[in-house]
Design an enzyme around this catalytic site. Sequence first.
Site, mmCIF file in Angstrom:
data_model
loop_
_atom_site.group_PDB
_atom_site.id
_atom_site.type_symbol
_atom_site.label_atom_id
_atom_site.label_comp_id
_atom_site.label_asym_id
_atom_site.label_seq_id
_atom_site.Cartn_x
_atom_site.Cartn_y
_atom_site.Cartn_z
ATOM 1 N N LYS A 18 0.703 -1.050 0.042
ATOM 2 C CA LYS A 18 0.085 0.118 0.034
ATOM 3 C C LYS A 18 0.781 1.288 -0.068
ATOM 4 C CE LYS A 18 -4.233 -1.590 2.171
ATOM 5 N NZ LYS A 18 -5.314 -1.327 3.348
ATOM 6 N N ASP A 34 -10.473 3.397 1.982
ATOM 7 C CA ASP A 34 -10.578 2.879 3.436
ATOM 8 C C ASP A 34 -11.372 3.757 4.608
ATOM 9 O OD1 ASP A 34 -9.417 0.231 3.160
ATOM 10 O OD2 ASP A 34 -7.477 1.049 3.651
#
Length: 283
Positions: free
Chosen positions: A70, A106
């Site tokens: 990520k 997210d």
Amino acid sequence: MISGTTRVLGVIGDPVAHTSSPAMHNAALKALGLDYVYVAFHVAPDALPQALAGMRALELAGLNVTVPHKQAVMAHLDEISPEAQAIGAVNTVCNRDGKLLGFNTDAFGIIESLKADGGMDSLPGRVVLLGAGGAARAILYALLAREEVAEVLLLNRTVERAEALKGDLDVAGKVRIGSLADSGAIADAGLVINATSIGMHPHEDISPLADCSCLHGEMLVADIVYNPLETMLMRQARSVGARAINGLGMLAWQGARSFEIWTGVMPPVEAMIEAALARFDKP
Ligand code: ATR
């Protein structure tokens, strides 16, 4: 039906074999009749540059990015959204006419799950966040973006990591730091979010809260863990009359937002949750 025009979406990670994302996204693609397919790609850390070059060469439409890529993926993109930049991680890459754009969904995922599953359109003024890893980072960003949140108590086993997170994100001075062991201070909060991996399979009988006497019936307890579907923390919460939700909603809503970025269409989130749940029923 896969044909010569079918576009490819996927997830890159290491490990990646146990991901629920293909089940969720293919269910949504099927429900909408869109000409895409979503697959999992195992990409080892040293193969990340080639994987992104491959995305360009093969004209993949979009990728989700999971552990451990990520942060590292950010160096291989053409543009990064301000939100992903602030969080310091990208979980969604969209190939727009050959340009690779990075996003983080997210933060959207946790807020939508609190709304849809927790019934919280507006968040309480005081929130407790447990954990200071990658997941906690995106959630803290989401909490601090909400005007109604006056204070976030950030508790982590390693207090220095919580301090570093506060240093990166807390421009308005809303975050207090503590150790996971100081759980007494939780009692004032209307919302407790577990962003640690404690309680995740196969360590199902542990909770981030050694002492759960601080939980009470006026709280919502949100666990980002979804395997098992009911964690020890959720059981502790329910035993004192608090409402508790697992991390399946956050998983589905972050995926839904990625899907919308790639296709321009918001998918049926219920179908995505059902598809993820169906994997739990298999022996
Ligand atoms: P992620 O990206 O999924 O958030 P991570 O960056 O490894 O993963 O963070 C995991 C979080 O769970 C951290 O807050 C970690 O605490 P530390 O910062 O002290 O390591 C927490 N965590 C994991 N296992 C734990 C355990 N057994 N006891 C206490 N905290 C734990």
